[in-house]
Design an enzyme around this catalytic site. Sequence first.
Site, mmCIF file in Angstrom:
data_model
loop_
_atom_site.group_PDB
_atom_site.id
_atom_site.type_symbol
_atom_site.label_atom_id
_atom_site.label_comp_id
_atom_site.label_asym_id
_atom_site.label_seq_id
_atom_site.Cartn_x
_atom_site.Cartn_y
_atom_site.Cartn_z
ATOM 1 N N HIS A 70 0.545 -1.273 14.549
ATOM 2 C CA HIS A 70 0.279 0.163 14.466
ATOM 3 C C HIS A 70 0.459 0.835 15.825
ATOM 4 O O HIS A 70 1.243 1.782 15.963
ATOM 5 C CB HIS A 70 -1.144 0.410 13.951
ATOM 6 C CG HIS A 70 -1.317 0.079 12.509
ATOM 7 N ND1 HIS A 70 -2.551 0.034 11.896
ATOM 8 C CD2 HIS A 70 -0.420 -0.238 11.541
ATOM 9 C CE1 HIS A 70 -2.404 -0.283 10.616
ATOM 10 N NE2 HIS A 70 -1.113 -0.468 10.387
ATOM 11 N N ILE A 99 0.814 -1.211 0.000
ATOM 12 C CA ILE A 99 0.000 0.000 0.000
ATOM 13 C C ILE A 99 0.852 1.267 0.000
ATOM 14 O O ILE A 99 0.405 2.336 -0.416
ATOM 15 C CB ILE A 99 -0.971 0.009 1.205
ATOM 16 C CG1 ILE A 99 -2.028 1.112 1.025
ATOM 17 C CG2 ILE A 99 -0.206 0.191 2.506
ATOM 18 C CD1 ILE A 99 -3.088 1.132 2.082
ATOM 19 N N ASP A 115 -10.018 -4.497 8.670
ATOM 20 C CA ASP A 115 -9.434 -4.202 7.362
ATOM 21 C C ASP A 115 -10.268 -3.214 6.565
ATOM 22 O O ASP A 115 -9.749 -2.222 6.059
ATOM 23 C CB ASP A 115 -9.247 -5.487 6.564
ATOM 24 C CG ASP A 115 -8.514 -5.232 5.249
ATOM 25 O OD1 ASP A 115 -7.403 -4.675 5.300
ATOM 26 O OD2 ASP A 115 -9.062 -5.571 4.193
ATOM 27 N N ARG A 125 1.040 3.441 -3.219
ATOM 28 C CA ARG A 125 -0.107 4.311 -3.494
ATOM 29 C C ARG A 125 -0.294 5.370 -2.428
ATOM 30 O O ARG A 125 -0.644 6.510 -2.723
ATOM 31 C CB ARG A 125 -1.394 3.472 -3.585
ATOM 32 C CG ARG A 125 -1.409 2.430 -4.657
ATOM 33 C CD ARG A 125 -2.814 1.877 -4.851
ATOM 34 N NE ARG A 125 -3.428 1.445 -3.603
ATOM 35 C CZ ARG A 125 -3.271 0.231 -3.070
ATOM 36 N NH1 ARG A 125 -2.492 -0.650 -3.685
ATOM 37 N NH2 ARG A 125 -3.880 -0.108 -1.945
ATOM 38 N N LYS A 128 -4.871 2.900 8.940
ATOM 39 C CA LYS A 128 -5.984 2.592 9.832
ATOM 40 C C LYS A 128 -6.053 1.083 10.057
ATOM 41 O O LYS A 128 -5.544 0.314 9.244
ATOM 42 C CB LYS A 128 -7.284 3.147 9.256
ATOM 43 C CG LYS A 128 -7.547 2.740 7.787
ATOM 44 C CD LYS A 128 -7.931 1.299 7.660
ATOM 45 C CE LYS A 128 -7.712 0.681 6.334
ATOM 46 N NZ LYS A 128 -7.740 -0.790 6.388
#
Length: 333
Positions: free
Chosen positions: A78, A14, A176, A17, A96
Amino acid sequence: MEPLRIGILGAARIAGRAIVEPAKLTGARLVAVAARDTDRAEAFAAEHGVERVHASYQALIDDPEIEAIYNPLANALHGPWNLRALAAGKHVLTEKPSASNAAEALQVRDAVHSSGLVFMEGFHYAYHPVMRRLQELVAKGELGDLQHVEATMVMPPPADEDPRWSLPLAGGAVMDIGCYALHAQRMFGQYAGGAPKLLSARAGERKRLPGVDEWLNADLEFPSGATGSVRTSMASENLDFSLKVVGSRGEALAPFYVLPQNDDRVIVTTKEDTWVEHLGTRTTYTYQLEAFVGAIRNGAPLLTDADDALATLQLIDECYSAAGMTPRPSSTI
């Protein structure tokens, strides 16, 4: 304005992007990357023009040239690494959800408040004109009084070995993709008397993976009496990332609100007419990085700060509990 100097934790897919492309478009510097596999970090740096590679996450966080950390690690990492970055005096842009559960999110929120650093949770869709237009339609009364918010986040299943199915890595459909739908519900609280309250939730476990949600549906109610519904699944035949807002005079649908760069339509239907608005395919991640830089350089407020992140994880935990499941376990590193 001096370019923001960013360090990337991990070489997640990810990141290309979510941070590399926006950095190039906005002029931010990608100072360093670190990954568990140094060879992978080297390959990532070469592909994306990152200036250097560090041998460990901690070494990257301790790099004095880096101002801000981008954290796209697995969900369970995280919270702990966000805390370490804040302790090292770094601003944080985290994927997130910002932590594994509300207890971890509270720790992060408190660390942000005591440090005075900028913290942003990566609900990137919130910064795009598509979401802004949906909110404007409600705020200006173009749809009448808000009656219902319907958020759908369903997708075909990832591979069985995908970390999104791992309970120790804080996986599951809600963590997710469902978190987007729950966050979107909260974004409309300001037009309905306050934050929505959870009424009920139902969920199904992934086969042979106890405690990992394959799907979850939830019903909510706002103080005004408006209602909300959430449907999320990582075991659908189809992909549907849509958001519908219904008022007393009409409704608006964003068919792909999470990634409007793929479909930037807002379809508005009233008793008198139906029309389609196109809000632009500039990426949500670019808007997000601009907001992050604005908060660091100019003190601009953020929609998705540490307080917002805590409120979202509190709602996520409530959904798990109401559905008879346990919130994701805290991680230690």
